[in-house]
Write a protein that holds these residues in place. Structure first.
Motif, PDB file in Angstrom:
ATOM      1  N   LEU A 143      -7.317   8.894  -8.153  1.00 29.27           N
ATOM      2  CA  LEU A 143      -7.703   9.408  -6.918  1.00 29.27           C
ATOM      3  C   LEU A 143      -5.998   9.693  -6.825  1.00 29.27           C
ATOM      4  N   SER A 144      -5.725  10.894  -5.881  1.00 24.75           N
ATOM      5  CA  SER A 144      -4.294  11.134  -5.366  1.00 24.75           C
ATOM      6  C   SER A 144      -4.325  10.252  -4.297  1.00 24.75           C
ATOM      7  N   GLN A 145      -4.436   8.738  -4.055  1.00 29.64           N
ATOM      8  CA  GLN A 145      -4.079   7.983  -3.095  1.00 29.64           C
ATOM      9  C   GLN A 145      -4.142   6.619  -3.493  1.00 29.64           C
ATOM     10  N   PHE A 146      -3.546   5.503  -2.794  1.00 30.95           N
ATOM     11  CA  PHE A 146      -3.372   4.316  -3.287  1.00 30.95           C
ATOM     12  C   PHE A 146      -4.538   3.266  -3.215  1.00 30.95           C
ATOM     13  N   THR A 147      -5.499   3.917  -2.279  1.00 32.22           N
ATOM     14  CA  THR A 147      -6.588   2.892  -2.229  1.00 32.22           C
ATOM     15  C   THR A 147      -7.863   3.507  -2.080  1.00 32.22           C
ATOM     16  N   ASP A 148      -9.134   2.933  -2.667  1.00 31.70           N
ATOM     17  CA  ASP A 148     -10.425   3.904  -2.690  1.00 31.70           C
ATOM     18  C   ASP A 148     -11.172   3.488  -1.801  1.00 31.70           C
ATOM     19  N   LYS A 149     -11.331   3.882  -0.552  1.00 31.45           N
ATOM     20  CA  LYS A 149     -12.415   3.513   0.414  1.00 31.45           C
ATOM     21  C   LYS A 149     -13.508   4.495   0.470  1.00 31.45           C
ATOM     22  N   GLY A 150     -14.575   3.704   0.697  1.00 31.75           N
ATOM     23  CA  GLY A 150     -16.034   4.570   0.603  1.00 31.75           C
ATOM     24  C   GLY A 150     -16.722   4.588  -0.735  1.00 31.75           C
ATOM     25  N   SER A 151     -16.045   4.082  -1.623  1.00 25.66           N
ATOM     26  CA  SER A 151     -17.069   4.191  -2.978  1.00 25.66           C
ATOM     27  C   SER A 151     -17.484   2.819  -3.379  1.00 25.66           C
ATOM     28  N   GLU A 152     -18.504   2.814  -3.931  1.00 24.61           N
ATOM     29  CA  GLU A 152     -19.280   1.665  -4.312  1.00 24.61           C
ATOM     30  C   GLU A 152     -18.653   1.087  -5.588  1.00 24.61           C
ATOM     31  N   THR A 153     -18.270   1.904  -6.436  1.00 21.63           N
ATOM     32  CA  THR A 153     -17.817   1.776  -7.880  1.00 21.63           C
ATOM     33  C   THR A 153     -16.132   1.953  -7.752  1.00 21.63           C
ATOM     34  N   ALA A 154     -15.591   1.027  -8.334  1.00 19.66           N
ATOM     35  CA  ALA A 154     -14.001   0.933  -8.208  1.00 19.66           C
ATOM     36  C   ALA A 154     -13.501   2.383  -9.163  1.00 19.66           C
ATOM     37  N   ARG A 155     -12.801   3.238  -8.540  1.00 23.53           N
ATOM     38  CA  ARG A 155     -12.122   4.145  -9.183  1.00 23.53           C
ATOM     39  C   ARG A 155     -10.777   4.020  -9.451  1.00 23.53           C
ATOM     40  N   ALA A 156     -10.236   4.811 -10.457  1.00 22.29           N
ATOM     41  CA  ALA A 156      -8.477   4.526 -10.583  1.00 22.29           C
ATOM     42  C   ALA A 156      -7.781   5.081  -9.408  1.00 22.29           C
ATOM     43  N   THR A 157      -6.709   4.496  -8.829  1.00 21.07           N
ATOM     44  CA  THR A 157      -5.963   5.182  -7.718  1.00 21.07           C
ATOM     45  C   THR A 157      -4.517   5.073  -8.382  1.00 21.07           C
ATOM     46  N   LEU A 158      -3.850   5.676  -7.532  1.00 21.18           N
ATOM     47  CA  LEU A 158      -2.208   5.733  -7.599  1.00 21.18           C
ATOM     48  C   LEU A 158      -1.664   4.189  -7.810  1.00 21.18           C
ATOM     49  N   SER A 159      -2.312   3.277  -7.329  1.00 23.70           N
ATOM     50  CA  SER A 159      -1.768   1.734  -7.524  1.00 23.70           C
ATOM     51  C   SER A 159      -2.087   1.280  -8.622  1.00 23.70           C
ATOM     52  N   ASP A 160      -2.821   1.919  -9.498  1.00 26.50           N
ATOM     53  CA  ASP A 160      -3.159   1.497 -10.849  1.00 26.50           C
ATOM     54  C   ASP A 160      -1.841   1.826 -11.592  1.00 26.50           C
ATOM     55  N   PHE A 161      -0.970   2.740 -11.231  1.00 23.08           N
ATOM     56  CA  PHE A 161       0.132   3.278 -12.066  1.00 23.08           C
ATOM     57  C   PHE A 161       1.361   3.177 -11.583  1.00 23.08           C
ATOM     58  N   ILE A 162       1.574   3.191 -10.031  1.00 23.94           N
ATOM     59  CA  ILE A 162       2.750   2.892  -9.532  1.00 23.94           C
ATOM     60  C   ILE A 162       3.028   1.760  -8.601  1.00 23.94           C
ATOM     61  N   ALA A 163       4.153   1.069  -8.847  1.00 22.25           N
ATOM     62  CA  ALA A 163       4.172  -0.037  -8.151  1.00 22.25           C
ATOM     63  C   ALA A 163       5.418   0.018  -7.141  1.00 22.25           C
ATOM     64  N   MET A 164       5.555   0.849  -6.285  1.00 17.17           N
ATOM     65  CA  MET A 164       6.671   1.204  -5.638  1.00 17.17           C
ATOM     66  C   MET A 164       6.293   1.258  -4.196  1.00 17.17           C
ATOM     67  N   PRO A 165       6.586   0.349  -3.237  1.00 16.60           N
ATOM     68  CA  PRO A 165       6.118   0.316  -1.977  1.00 16.60           C
ATOM     69  C   PRO A 165       6.765   1.724  -1.109  1.00 16.60           C
ATOM     70  N   ASN A 166       5.889   1.999  -0.154  1.00  8.51           N
ATOM     71  CA  ASN A 166       6.383   2.933   0.830  1.00  8.51           C
ATOM     72  C   ASN A 166       6.470   4.263   0.478  1.00  8.51           C
ATOM     73  N   VAL A 167       6.010   4.864  -0.748  1.00  9.22           N
ATOM     74  CA  VAL A 167       5.853   6.136  -1.283  1.00  9.22           C
ATOM     75  C   VAL A 167       4.502   6.592  -0.882  1.00  9.22           C
ATOM     76  N   TYR A 168       4.726   8.175  -0.662  1.00  8.74           N
ATOM     77  CA  TYR A 168       3.161   8.788  -0.256  1.00  8.74           C
ATOM     78  C   TYR A 168       3.117  10.002  -1.109  1.00  8.74           C
ATOM     79  N   PRO A 169       2.070  10.319  -1.525  1.00  7.86           N
ATOM     80  CA  PRO A 169       1.784  11.577  -2.283  1.00  7.86           C
ATOM     81  C   PRO A 169       2.328  12.997  -1.278  1.00  7.86           C
ATOM     82  N   ALA A 170       3.071  13.707  -1.848  1.00 12.59           N
ATOM     83  CA  ALA A 170       3.610  15.148  -1.156  1.00 12.59           C
ATOM     84  C   ALA A 170       2.577  16.130  -1.579  1.00 12.59           C
ATOM     85  N   GLY A 171       1.220  16.156  -0.995  1.00 13.73           N
ATOM     86  CA  GLY A 171       0.300  16.961  -1.446  1.00 13.73           C
ATOM     87  C   GLY A 171      -0.821  16.195  -2.000  1.00 13.73           C
ATOM     88  N   ARG A 172      -2.119  16.860  -2.648  1.00 11.76           N
ATOM     89  CA  ARG A 172      -2.917  16.260  -3.488  1.00 11.76           C
ATOM     90  C   ARG A 172      -3.247  17.107  -4.447  1.00 11.76           C
TER      91      ARG A 172
END
Length: 179
Positions: free
Chosen positions: A13-42
């Protein structure tokens, strides 16, 4: 100011958290450990390739906002082999259910050397596939997939290669760097 190039794998997913899914899906936080950065687009969960992230709101807006017409280039594996009519339709712009697209740069290319996709694209013995390089200057929801389908060649695999001056050259799948 931080600007990160990330080669997003399929299924992330092109976001750092996965809200609204019953099963865990991979997010940016699984790869990028830099605080305060956000996707520019999706980039859709089922698409791969370049995702830019930044901590600069003005830069984020310039990259993501279609008013700036920043070119985005995709390597697209499609079902079938588009003829000149299909390519010319993409070049002129196609009409989708939300209106006509801007003209795109479209060309048939040899299969690019990419990382293997997990899971692999379904192979069908009776249906040929081919690759296109498609550059657009807008960013509607699932636009490239809808454009190729509109000309009779559904997308099988979609890899964003570049956004403006930034590319994924030199980045392996799931890798990122600061530029």
């Amino acid at each position: 100011m931080a600007l990160i190039r990330f080669n997003k794998p399929y299924g992330v997913l092109s976001q750092f958290t996965d809200k609204g899914s019953e099963t865990a899906r991979a997010t940016l936080s699984d790869f990028i450990a830099m605080p305060n950065v956000y996707p520019a687009g999706r980039l859709d969960r089922d698409s791969e390739g370049l995702l830019l992230l930044t901590d600069d709101g003005a830069l984020q807006a310039r990259i993501a906002d279609p008013r700036f017409k920043l070119p985005k280039t995709y390597l697209v594996q499609v079902e079938g082999v588009p003829d000149s009519g299909a390519l010319n339709a993409l070049r002129r712009g196609v009409t989708l259910n939300d209106g006509p697209t801007r003209p795109a740069k479209a060309e048939a290319i040899a299969p690019p050397e990419l990382w293997p996709r997990d899971p692999p694209v379904r192979y069908r013995k009776t249906v040929a596939d081919s690759w296109l390089r498609l550059t657009i200057t807008e960013g509607r929801n699932r636009q490239v997939r809808r454009m190729t389908a509109a000309v009779g060649h559904p997308t099988l695999r979609l890899v964003r290669w570049s956004v403006g001056e930034w590319t994924i050259a030199g980045l392996g799948q799931g890798q990122w760097d600061a530029v």
